[in-house]
Design a protein around this motif. Structure first.
Motif, mmCIF file in Angstrom:
data_model
loop_
_atom_site.group_PDB
_atom_site.id
_atom_site.type_symbol
_atom_site.label_atom_id
_atom_site.label_comp_id
_atom_site.label_asym_id
_atom_site.label_seq_id
_atom_site.Cartn_x
_atom_site.Cartn_y
_atom_site.Cartn_z
ATOM 1 N N ILE A 141 26.441 139.418 53.705
ATOM 2 C CA ILE A 141 26.451 138.086 53.100
ATOM 3 C C ILE A 141 25.340 138.009 52.068
ATOM 4 O O ILE A 141 24.191 138.385 52.349
ATOM 5 C CB ILE A 141 26.234 136.980 54.161
ATOM 6 N N ASP A 142 25.666 137.520 50.883
ATOM 7 C CA ASP A 142 24.679 137.215 49.854
ATOM 8 C C ASP A 142 24.179 135.795 50.114
ATOM 9 O O ASP A 142 24.915 134.835 49.933
ATOM 10 C CB ASP A 142 25.332 137.317 48.468
ATOM 11 N N TYR A 143 22.922 135.683 50.551
ATOM 12 C CA TYR A 143 22.412 134.371 50.944
ATOM 13 C C TYR A 143 22.353 133.400 49.774
ATOM 14 O O TYR A 143 22.311 132.168 49.984
ATOM 15 C CB TYR A 143 21.032 134.510 51.584
ATOM 16 N N ARG A 144 22.355 133.914 48.545
ATOM 17 C CA ARG A 144 22.278 133.024 47.387
ATOM 18 C C ARG A 144 23.617 132.338 47.109
ATOM 19 O O ARG A 144 23.661 131.329 46.392
ATOM 20 C CB ARG A 144 21.846 133.812 46.142
ATOM 21 N N ARG A 145 24.699 132.873 47.662
ATOM 22 C CA ARG A 145 26.034 132.317 47.411
ATOM 23 C C ARG A 145 26.686 131.746 48.656
ATOM 24 O O ARG A 145 27.635 130.964 48.556
ATOM 25 C CB ARG A 145 26.942 133.403 46.830
ATOM 26 N N ASP A 146 26.204 132.129 49.827
ATOM 27 C CA ASP A 146 26.890 131.768 51.057
ATOM 28 C C ASP A 146 25.860 131.400 52.123
ATOM 29 O O ASP A 146 24.958 132.195 52.419
ATOM 30 C CB ASP A 146 27.755 132.951 51.516
ATOM 31 N N ASP A 147 25.980 130.223 52.703
ATOM 32 C CA ASP A 147 25.082 129.769 53.762
ATOM 33 C C ASP A 147 25.531 130.392 55.080
ATOM 34 O O ASP A 147 26.563 130.025 55.638
ATOM 35 C CB ASP A 147 25.121 128.237 53.858
#
Length: 347
Positions: free
Chosen positions: A209-215
């Motif tokens: 998961i890319d934390y900048r795009r997905d919580d």
């Protein structure tokens, strides 16, 4: 960026060390000649071959979060102006009470709560170091202690078949935790920035998961959540946990850590989940088994880059920007156990 070098007359008992006198950016760091440490009764003095950068070093440099100012509320105290806790090197002197080591022994360890490994020599409690396993370079050994201890404790919370999420998985502890968890039969979701997702897939993560795009707190549910850069609310973590699940934080904002210690404990009683802070005892017993696995080729310790002592500001800046894939190593001396040479731009 290159560290400023302050030269003084060289004489017996001096060494080079990277020193800072104010909290702030890597520009505060200076390479100086300072007195070489003597061992206390229960210490060994280690001739440093390699050290590695940890989140605690970045926080200690900046003095942020607030708990990072244990070295001094306004500026670092006189005895805490050299960063670095992970070390690998040779024993150069032993204290009066030390019987387990002799001069010349090759050792590694995490000297926390002391600092000072970004230097040519450091005084370390003898109980904090252990002999380097055959098959490890000094750079690999220096990269392991703190990261391996955190990874070991984190993965111990999960059972085979559990769903584990690790936030901040692209760093030293996360890259080891992913491998340990996968080997244990745990389903791993690894969270970090987009530049690290392919790296995490190669380590074996089942999902990234890319934390900048997905919580990630809106995903799950997870049986175990480990967060080394905690910034979210207690209720967000709770939302992502399965019934009876557990969430622990290792680092993050002061507010997040304090709320996990207080509100998290209360919420856990009410909801049946467990929320708290991961307490890691950074002793050889916590990291040596992982080091032995790396030495046998069963695990990889990803090293992002090797920087010379005068390039410590660059090493810390890369770590602080969240760009490092695995561990950033400071090569203080040539590694007699081998390993690649320093890259030209990192000397």
């Amino acid at each position: 960026m290159r560290v400023a070098i302050l030269r003084a007359s060289v004489h017996h008992g001096c060494m080079r060390a990277v020193v800072y006198e104010r909290y702030g950016s890597p520009d505060e760091l200076e390479l100086r000649e300072v007195p070489r440490p003597d061992p206390g009764a229960d210490d060994v003095v280690v001739e440093v071959v390699a050290a590695s950068v940890n989140l605690s070093d970045w926080e200690g440099l900046r003095g942020d979060p607030a708990y990072a100012r244990m070295a001094g509320p306004v500026r670092p105290s006189a005895g805490r102006r050299i960063l670095g806790t992970d070390v690998a090197g040779r024993v150069a002197a032993v204290g009066a009470n030390v019987t387990d080591f002799t001069v010349g022994d090759e050792v590694f360890g995490d000297i926390m709560p002391r600092y000072g490994t970004f230097a040519e020599y450091v005084a370390a409690p003898a109980a904090s170091v252990v002999r380097i396993p055959r098959g490890l370079t000094f750079a690999q050994a220096a990269a392991l202690p703190q990261a391996a201890a955190i990874a070991t404790y984190a993965v111990s919370l999960a059972r085979p078949g559990d769903r584990l999420l690790f936030n901040g998985a692209g760093g030293g502890s996360g890259s080891l935790a992913v491998q340990l968890a996968v080997a244990k039969g745990v389903h791993v979701t690894a969270v970090d920035n987009a530049g690290k997702l392919d790296f995490l897939r190669r380590l074996g993560a089942d999902e990234v998961i890319d934390y900048r795009r997905d919580d990630f707190t809106r995903r799950g549910p997870f049986d175990v959540i480990v967060d080394v850069v905690a910034r979210r609310s207690i209720f967000a973590y709770r939302r992502a946990l399965a019934p009876g699940g557990r969430c622990v934080v290792v680092g993050g904002t002061t507010r997040a850590v304090l709320r996990m210690l207080t509100v998290g404990a209360l919420l856990g009683v009410v909801s049946g989940t467990r929320l708290g802070v991961l307490i890691v005892h950074q002793v050889p017993a916590a990291f040596l088994p992982v080091a032995e696995q790396v030495a046998r080729g069963e695990l990889a310790i990803p090293i992002d880059g090797r920087y010379s002592l005068d390039a410590v500001p660059e090493a810390l800046a890369r770590h602080g920007r969240g760009e490092a894939l695995g561990k950033v190593v400071v090569a203080v001396r040539d590694d007699p156990r081998g390993g690649p040479p320093l890259e030209p731009d990192r000397r």
